[in-house]
Design a protein around this motif. Sequence first.
Motif, PDB file in Angstrom:
ATOM      1  N   GLY A 165      -2.088  -6.149  -6.298  1.00  0.00           N
ATOM      2  CA  GLY A 165       0.025  -5.660  -5.105  1.00  0.00           C
ATOM      3  C   GLY A 165       0.055  -6.965  -4.738  1.00  0.00           C
ATOM      4  N   ARG A 190       1.808   2.479  -3.037  1.00  0.00           N
ATOM      5  CA  ARG A 190       0.320   2.512  -4.203  1.00  0.00           C
ATOM      6  C   ARG A 190       0.400   1.682  -5.223  1.00  0.00           C
ATOM      7  NH1 ARG A 190      -1.933   5.488  -2.731  1.00  0.00           N
ATOM      8  NH2 ARG A 190      -2.984   6.226  -3.965  1.00  0.00           N
ATOM      9  N   LEU A 191       0.789   0.417  -4.571  1.00  0.00           N
ATOM     10  CA  LEU A 191      -0.449  -1.388  -6.120  1.00  0.00           C
ATOM     11  C   LEU A 191      -0.881  -1.105  -5.395  1.00  0.00           C
ATOM     12  CD1 LEU A 191       2.916  -3.372  -4.654  1.00  0.00           C
ATOM     13  CD2 LEU A 191       3.213  -2.016  -6.660  1.00  0.00           C
ATOM     14  N   ASP A 192      -2.124  -1.915  -6.488  1.00  0.00           N
ATOM     15  CA  ASP A 192      -3.575  -2.154  -6.457  1.00  0.00           C
ATOM     16  C   ASP A 192      -3.484  -3.037  -5.400  1.00  0.00           C
ATOM     17  OD1 ASP A 192      -2.885  -4.491  -8.246  1.00  0.00           O
ATOM     18  OD2 ASP A 192      -2.893  -3.541 -10.077  1.00  0.00           O
ATOM     19  N   ILE A 193      -4.594  -3.603  -5.559  1.00  0.00           N
ATOM     20  CA  ILE A 193      -5.257  -4.499  -4.494  1.00  0.00           C
ATOM     21  C   ILE A 193      -4.617  -5.904  -5.358  1.00  0.00           C
ATOM     22  CG2 ILE A 193      -7.695  -5.459  -6.176  1.00  0.00           C
ATOM     23  CD1 ILE A 193      -7.294  -5.582  -2.782  1.00  0.00           C
ATOM     24  N   ALA A 242      -4.962  -5.433   5.346  1.00  0.00           N
ATOM     25  CA  ALA A 242      -4.516  -4.594   5.198  1.00  0.00           C
ATOM     26  C   ALA A 242      -4.794  -3.863   4.080  1.00  0.00           C
ATOM     27  CB  ALA A 242      -2.700  -5.105   4.697  1.00  0.00           C
ATOM     28  N   PHE A 243      -5.135  -4.469   2.842  1.00  0.00           N
ATOM     29  CA  PHE A 243      -6.353  -3.550   1.950  1.00  0.00           C
ATOM     30  C   PHE A 243      -7.105  -2.387   2.686  1.00  0.00           C
ATOM     31  CE2 PHE A 243      -8.641  -2.636  -1.861  1.00  0.00           C
ATOM     32  CZ  PHE A 243      -7.794  -2.148  -2.364  1.00  0.00           C
ATOM     33  N   PHE A 244      -8.129  -2.615   3.737  1.00  0.00           N
ATOM     34  CA  PHE A 244      -9.216  -2.144   3.758  1.00  0.00           C
ATOM     35  C   PHE A 244      -9.102  -2.075   4.975  1.00  0.00           C
ATOM     36  CE2 PHE A 244     -11.131  -5.374   0.906  1.00  0.00           C
ATOM     37  CZ  PHE A 244     -11.937  -4.133   0.032  1.00  0.00           C
ATOM     38  N   PHE A 245      -7.754  -1.964   6.712  1.00  0.00           N
ATOM     39  CA  PHE A 245      -8.142  -1.348   7.341  1.00  0.00           C
ATOM     40  C   PHE A 245      -6.611  -0.702   7.139  1.00  0.00           C
ATOM     41  CE2 PHE A 245     -11.197  -5.022   8.110  1.00  0.00           C
ATOM     42  CZ  PHE A 245     -12.635  -4.685   8.140  1.00  0.00           C
ATOM     43  N   LYS A 246      -6.487  -0.040   6.916  1.00  0.00           N
ATOM     44  CA  LYS A 246      -5.126   0.643   6.746  1.00  0.00           C
ATOM     45  C   LYS A 246      -4.790   1.404   7.299  1.00  0.00           C
ATOM     46  CE  LYS A 246      -1.514   2.183   5.236  1.00  0.00           C
ATOM     47  NZ  LYS A 246      -1.467   3.987   4.820  1.00  0.00           N
ATOM     48  N   PRO A 247      -6.386   2.772   7.704  1.00  0.00           N
ATOM     49  CA  PRO A 247      -5.799   3.746   8.178  1.00  0.00           C
ATOM     50  C   PRO A 247      -6.253   2.522  10.165  1.00  0.00           C
ATOM     51  CG  PRO A 247      -7.612   4.475   6.946  1.00  0.00           C
ATOM     52  CD  PRO A 247      -7.013   3.044   6.725  1.00  0.00           C
ATOM     53  N   VAL A 291       4.768  -9.614 -12.117  1.00  0.00           N
ATOM     54  CA  VAL A 291       3.765  -9.037 -11.162  1.00  0.00           C
ATOM     55  C   VAL A 291       4.023  -7.794 -10.574  1.00  0.00           C
ATOM     56  CG1 VAL A 291       5.657  -9.912  -9.063  1.00  0.00           C
ATOM     57  CG2 VAL A 291       3.197 -11.117  -9.926  1.00  0.00           C
ATOM     58  N   LEU A 292       4.944  -7.616  -9.632  1.00  0.00           N
ATOM     59  CA  LEU A 292       3.609  -5.717  -8.524  1.00  0.00           C
ATOM     60  C   LEU A 292       3.379  -5.189 -10.171  1.00  0.00           C
ATOM     61  CD1 LEU A 292       6.252  -6.457  -6.295  1.00  0.00           C
ATOM     62  CD2 LEU A 292       4.131  -7.070  -5.984  1.00  0.00           C
ATOM     63  N   ILE A 318       0.798  -0.772   0.129  1.00  0.00           N
ATOM     64  CA  ILE A 318       0.223   0.167   0.247  1.00  0.00           C
ATOM     65  C   ILE A 318       1.276   1.069   0.051  1.00  0.00           C
ATOM     66  CG2 ILE A 318      -1.203   1.117   1.283  1.00  0.00           C
ATOM     67  CD1 ILE A 318      -2.828  -1.898   2.234  1.00  0.00           C
ATOM     68  N   ALA A 348      -6.530  -2.260 -11.995  1.00  0.00           N
ATOM     69  CA  ALA A 348      -7.550  -2.781 -10.764  1.00  0.00           C
ATOM     70  C   ALA A 348      -7.354  -1.423  -9.494  1.00  0.00           C
ATOM     71  CB  ALA A 348      -6.434  -3.600 -10.060  1.00  0.00           C
ATOM     72  N   PRO A 349      -8.241  -1.757  -8.455  1.00  0.00           N
ATOM     73  CA  PRO A 349      -8.929  -0.742  -7.780  1.00  0.00           C
ATOM     74  C   PRO A 349      -7.471  -0.381  -6.126  1.00  0.00           C
ATOM     75  CG  PRO A 349     -10.146  -2.317  -7.110  1.00  0.00           C
ATOM     76  CD  PRO A 349      -9.381  -2.864  -8.574  1.00  0.00           C
ATOM     77  N   ARG A 350      -7.039   0.611  -5.956  1.00  0.00           N
ATOM     78  CA  ARG A 350      -5.827   0.744  -5.162  1.00  0.00           C
ATOM     79  C   ARG A 350      -6.526   0.925  -3.831  1.00  0.00           C
ATOM     80  NH1 ARG A 350      -1.503   1.221  -7.469  1.00  0.00           N
ATOM     81  NH2 ARG A 350      -2.443   1.727 -10.426  1.00  0.00           N
ATOM     82  N   SER A 351      -5.459   1.005  -2.567  1.00  0.00           N
ATOM     83  CA  SER A 351      -6.491   1.347  -1.642  1.00  0.00           C
ATOM     84  C   SER A 351      -7.125   2.774  -1.159  1.00  0.00           C
ATOM     85  CB  SER A 351      -5.506   0.814  -0.335  1.00  0.00           C
ATOM     86  OG  SER A 351      -6.505   0.885   0.888  1.00  0.00           O
ATOM     87  N   PRO A 352      -8.284   1.959  -1.133  1.00  0.00           N
ATOM     88  CA  PRO A 352      -9.795   3.242  -0.972  1.00  0.00           C
ATOM     89  C   PRO A 352      -8.516   5.010  -0.030  1.00  0.00           C
ATOM     90  CG  PRO A 352     -10.353   1.450   0.922  1.00  0.00           C
ATOM     91  CD  PRO A 352      -8.830   0.640   0.185  1.00  0.00           C
ATOM     92  N   TRP A 353      -7.679   4.685   0.913  1.00  0.00           N
ATOM     93  CA  TRP A 353      -6.832   5.846   1.881  1.00  0.00           C
ATOM     94  C   TRP A 353      -5.437   5.385   0.875  1.00  0.00           C
ATOM     95  CZ3 TRP A 353      -9.654   1.391   3.975  1.00  0.00           C
ATOM     96  CH2 TRP A 353     -10.862   1.835   4.760  1.00  0.00           C
ATOM     97  N   LEU A 378       2.201  -9.156  -2.637  1.00  0.00           N
ATOM     98  CA  LEU A 378       3.344  -9.162  -1.696  1.00  0.00           C
ATOM     99  C   LEU A 378       2.751  -9.187  -0.196  1.00  0.00           C
ATOM    100  CD1 LEU A 378       5.599  -7.585  -2.517  1.00  0.00           C
ATOM    101  CD2 LEU A 378       4.799  -4.852  -1.425  1.00  0.00           C
TER     102      LEU A 378
END
Lengths: 205, 205, 205
Positions: A35, A30-33, A79-84, B147-148, A27, B199-204, A39
């Motif tokens: 990535g 700035r990788l996508d979902i 990690a993706f959804f609860f990053k904050p 891949v990343l 994250i 693809a979508p990135r992390s929303p935060w 990782l």
Amino acid sequence: MDLSLYITGVDLLGTFAFGLSGGTVAIRHRLDIFGVIVLAVAAALAGGMLRDMLLGATPVVALADERYTLVALAAALVAFFFKPLISGLGKPVMVFDALGLGLFAVTGCRKGLEYGLDPVVSVLLGVLTAVGGGLVRDLLVTEIPRVLREEIYALAAFVGATVVVVGEYLDLADWLVTLVGVSAAFSVRVISVIYGWSAPRSPWP
Amino acid sequence: MDLSLYITGVDLLGTFAFGLSGGTVAIRHRLDIFGVIVLAVAAALAGGMLRDMLLGATPVVALADERYTLVALAAALVAFFFKPLISGLGKPVMVFDALGLGLFAVTGCRKGLEYGLDPVVSVLLGVLTAVGGGLVRDLLVTEIPRVLREEIYALAAFVGATVVVVGEYLDLADWLVTLVGVSAAFSVRVISVIYGWSAPRSPWP
Amino acid sequence: MDLSLYITGVDLLGTFAFGLSGGTVAIRHRLDIFGVIVLAVAAALAGGMLRDMLLGATPVVALADERYTLVALAAALVAFFFKPLISGLGKPVMVFDALGLGLFAVTGCRKGLEYGLDPVVSVLLGVLTAVGGGLVRDLLVTEIPRVLREEIYALAAFVGATVVVVGEYLDLADWLVTLVGVSAAFSVRVISVIYGWSAPRSPWP
């Protein structure tokens, strides 16, 4: 409690901790979902896979037991959804990485002893298991791996693995050895970062 | 047709495709003939070697069967001597890479099922087999691995491997599953590059 | 003399030579004592570990025999404390690397033949064993690996491994084959560096 069940529990915790560290690094880059998933899975599973391939414990447990994959994926999604939430923890990558480091140093060393390896070599295997996941994670984003960039890293894993060998020698209870080993590795690592400890360099320029 | 013979054929095709991708990357980096061979062989064999080491299918098939080495060397020489021809194909690295990705995703997943692994884990093994060769290739020239760096890459391998699991479940013919799986992975990958899907990135932030 | 004892001796020498090369690279990068140990151990053990994992000779000999770990640690300490001495040798990384390259090319190829692999594949295994340690070492400090950056490197390992196959075919004494194989690989490598030999590039731009 059954020992191998016990190891599996500690191992899955380490898998989750490293998965979070991998997802958080992704994250930050700035990788996508996808990535983030790649990782997280790489960081979560690489250390244990390396340990099992070196031992010949194949199919490696990360393949033989599907819970490893599911835990790694769960860490990626958290990690993706609860990053904050995770960022609220301060230095999230460092903290999860230090936790995974301690957990894997202990399981790696114990598995080595279980396979009848010499104690010295079991400590080495613990260190390899512990640093393997972070190594692959950092190489994938072409950062200099933490194990080389930071002063007290492999040493922390070494301390955790050594506790296991000493505990085995003193015939202490497994839960106690695990608790002390993981805490020791985690503390050495985190305290060294907080206080900026560093090790001696070669005396010659 | 005998199944293992069948897998070997598909596997050798994937070896050739990844070998071409490795050789072409080497030429683009202005490496000499030995660099072309090293990169072609590494890209061609690394994925399958990783798969077999994880499964404990040793000596790994790339060593047990000398045709893998010969096919990888042939790919290196073709890349070296017929580069203009290959370049005529447009984005040669991407195309060969996408083809190898599909072929290895299918063989990796199928070999996992054959070894009695859980379907979820077999898909993971297919993805690892598929991305392994390109990973080593890109690390060797210290590029951020595809891949990343690229949005839809591991996902394409995932689609191809999933087709195998579904096909096995529905008890479809092997040739059909292979054809659909490889085509699906290849198409998802190539179309995503052409249309610049992401693809979508992390929303935060 | 017993053959496997013999291989072990040559293998331990290669371990020491690669350990010195790893330690010296670490010092040049101004790493601390732990960085020196990590890089020395990684360079010393990675090639043989890869060889044994590919063969399925597990637990890999670097774990099964604790002397490998001790030799790798000794090389790290020698590099750390006697660096001026080593530097007096001119291009220390290159020389130790070339020596390790020759020793591991020979043991890797011989172990492949011992496991009943095809000669062509045994040569490949020798090359992988020889370049593996340096590869991991260079990736860890995120340099482009020597095996790609320098013209005559994999080729030198190839020459050393080929001597083993030819020697086996002619049924020559093991010590002679080893001596000639190691000398050949070492000489090809060192002379190519001294004279700046280079290999042809792809004829097309």
